[in-house]
Design a protein around this motif. Structure first.
Motif, PDB file in Angstrom:
ATOM      1  N   ALA A 149       0.833  -1.204   0.000  1.00 19.30           N
ATOM      2  CA  ALA A 149       0.000   0.000   0.000  1.00 19.30           C
ATOM      3  C   ALA A 149       0.867   1.253   0.000  1.00 19.30           C
ATOM      4  N   TYR A 150       1.995   1.216   0.721  1.00 15.31           N
ATOM      5  CA  TYR A 150       2.903   2.363   0.768  1.00 15.31           C
ATOM      6  C   TYR A 150       3.552   2.605  -0.591  1.00 15.31           C
ATOM      7  N   LYS A 151       3.989   1.524  -1.237  1.00 19.06           N
ATOM      8  CA  LYS A 151       4.570   1.651  -2.575  1.00 19.06           C
ATOM      9  C   LYS A 151       3.534   2.141  -3.583  1.00 19.06           C
ATOM     10  N   LYS A 152       2.326   1.608  -3.474  1.00 19.41           N
ATOM     11  CA  LYS A 152       1.247   2.004  -4.380  1.00 19.41           C
ATOM     12  C   LYS A 152       0.938   3.489  -4.242  1.00 19.41           C
ATOM     13  N   TYR A 153       0.992   3.985  -3.023  1.00 17.49           N
ATOM     14  CA  TYR A 153       0.756   5.412  -2.786  1.00 17.49           C
ATOM     15  C   TYR A 153       1.778   6.262  -3.532  1.00 17.49           C
ATOM     16  N   TRP A 154       3.065   5.936  -3.390  1.00 18.15           N
ATOM     17  CA  TRP A 154       4.086   6.753  -4.020  1.00 18.15           C
ATOM     18  C   TRP A 154       4.108   6.596  -5.537  1.00 18.15           C
ATOM     19  N   LYS A 155       3.716   5.435  -6.044  1.00 20.64           N
ATOM     20  CA  LYS A 155       3.649   5.261  -7.494  1.00 20.64           C
ATOM     21  C   LYS A 155       2.506   6.077  -8.096  1.00 20.64           C
ATOM     22  N   ASN A 156       1.391   6.172  -7.386  1.00 19.93           N
ATOM     23  CA  ASN A 156       0.205   6.863  -7.903  1.00 19.93           C
ATOM     24  C   ASN A 156      -0.015   8.215  -7.243  1.00 19.93           C
ATOM     25  N   TYR A 157       1.050   8.842  -6.803  1.00 16.58           N
ATOM     26  CA  TYR A 157       0.940  10.106  -6.084  1.00 16.58           C
ATOM     27  C   TYR A 157       0.287  11.196  -6.934  1.00 16.58           C
ATOM     28  N   PHE A 158       0.629  11.254  -8.205  1.00 15.97           N
ATOM     29  CA  PHE A 158       0.083  12.280  -9.088  1.00 15.97           C
ATOM     30  C   PHE A 158      -1.003  11.740 -10.017  1.00 15.97           C
ATOM     31  N   ASN A 159      -1.503  10.573  -9.750  1.00 14.18           N
ATOM     32  CA  ASN A 159      -2.573   9.990 -10.539  1.00 14.18           C
ATOM     33  C   ASN A 159      -3.913  10.428  -9.939  1.00 14.18           C
TER      34      ASN A 159
ATOM     35  N   ASP B 248      -7.773   7.878 -10.660  1.00 12.11           N
ATOM     36  CA  ASP B 248      -8.253   6.777  -9.829  1.00 12.11           C
ATOM     37  C   ASP B 248      -8.252   7.199  -8.368  1.00 12.11           C
ATOM     38  N   SER B 249      -8.982   6.451  -7.579  1.00 19.71           N
ATOM     39  CA  SER B 249      -8.952   6.692  -6.132  1.00 19.71           C
ATOM     40  C   SER B 249      -8.445   5.446  -5.429  1.00 19.71           C
ATOM     41  N   SER B 250      -7.905   5.638  -4.253  1.00 26.77           N
ATOM     42  CA  SER B 250      -7.400   4.495  -3.502  1.00 26.77           C
ATOM     43  C   SER B 250      -8.490   3.960  -2.580  1.00 26.77           C
TER      44      SER B 250
END
Length: 59
Positions: free
Chosen positions: A4-14, A17-19
């Protein structure tokens, strides 16, 4: 938690979509743990007490 932490930083400017709620709360938990560890070790008195303790042996 790490995913979840990695996913957050990968999709920081996306912004398309929503988490999920669980991803959000895993991120918050990881941040609390990281900042608690940093706070403990940034306090010089606490760190000195740990180093002078008999629990930690000097090599």
């Amino acid at each position: 938690m790490l995913n979840a932490y990695k996913k957050y930083w990968k999709n920081y400017f996306n912004f398309k979509d929503s988490s999920s709620r669980s991803d959000y709360w895993w991120l918050i938990l990881a941040n609390v743990i990281i900042f608690t560890i940093l706070l403990i070790f940034s306090n010089k008195e606490f760190y000195a007490a740990i180093l002078s303790s008999k629990l930690v042996t000097k090599v």
